[in-house]
Design an enzyme around this catalytic site. Structure first.
Site, short mmCIF file in Angstrom:
data_model
loop_
_atom_site.label_atom_id
_atom_site.label_comp_id
_atom_site.label_asym_id
_atom_site.label_seq_id
_atom_site.Cartn_x
_atom_site.Cartn_y
_atom_site.Cartn_z
N CYS A 6 0.98 -1.17 0.13
CA CYS A 6 -0.27 0.06 0.24
C CYS A 6 0.82 1.23 -0.04
O CYS A 6 1.96 1.17 0.37
CB CYS A 6 -0.94 -0.01 1.25
SG CYS A 6 -2.43 1.08 1.05
N ASP A 125 -5.87 -3.38 11.92
CA ASP A 125 -4.78 -2.38 12.13
C ASP A 125 -4.72 -2.10 13.56
O ASP A 125 -5.61 -2.40 14.53
CB ASP A 125 -4.86 -1.36 11.33
CG ASP A 125 -3.80 -0.75 10.90
OD1 ASP A 125 -2.56 -0.96 11.51
OD2 ASP A 125 -3.84 0.28 10.20
#
Length: 207
Positions: A6, A125
């Protein structure tokens, strides 16, 4: 296992990372506060890897606009987006990832149930101030509290030194990993050689 890289931005770097065997998805961040923010398509976009757009509390029409501009396959929602937005984007033909933090509390379990069935994947996360990743790893043992049916990706502080720990990790709904800041030479610039070596080592560890 899905490997997502990412925070991509530069055409040459995108090409280099796409050549790493085992990279499946490539993410582009459309959150203006991020140091990896990208607004217009770079000169090269991945052709083999699936394209993921990362958004934070963005309007549905804006998400669809970026999906068209970048040819996105998947959208990742990293803010306080409701399940109705996830379902609405699914209806537009996009796959949806909802990012959620795990902290071991009852509120987290309730949020997971809240989104069940509205998206294709979760991304777990580390909790932090504001939105976006912190680059810090959370205690992966917290995933034991998750008993839902939606597959998830692990994120948060995964780096070149995470190979052995990932090799020991197990969960029936674990689908992949998200790589970002710990593989960078600068925000938005990934070390393709480091990513390539990491994936090779991880494949050996899991074989």
């Amino acid at each position: 296992m899905i490997v997502k890289v990412c925070g991509m931005r530069e055409a040459d770097n995108i090409r280099a990372v796409e050549q790493c065997e085992g990279v499946d998805w490539m993410g582009f961040i459309f959150y203006p506060s991020s140091p990896r923010y990208v607004d217009s398509p770079p000169a090269y976009l991945p052709r083999r890897c699936r394209r993921v757009g990362v958004f934070v509390n963005e309007d549905k029409n804006r998400i669809l606009e970026k999906a068209r501009d970048f040819g996105l396959d998947i959208v990742q929602l990293h803010g306080d987006e409701p399940p109705s937005l996830c379902s609405g984007l699914r209806a537009e033909g996009l796959e949806v990832i909802k990012a959620l933090t795990l902290d071991g509390g009852n509120e987290t379990c309730a949020r997971l149930l809240f989104y069940e069935g509205s998206c294709h994947y979760y991304l777990f996360d580390t909790a932090c101030q504001g939105y976006g990743g912190s680059g810090r790893r959370f205690h992966w043992g917290l995933t034991r509290q998750y008993h839902g049916r939606t597959p998830f990706l692990l994120s948060g502080g995964i780096g070149p030194d995470s190979v052995e720990e990932l090799g020991r990790f197990s969960h029936p709904m674990w689908a992949g990993i998200d790589l970002n800041s710990r593989f960078e030479t600068a925000p938005g610039l990934k070390d393709a050689q480091s990513i390539d070596l990491f994936i090779r080592q991880l494949n050996i560890q899991q074989s």
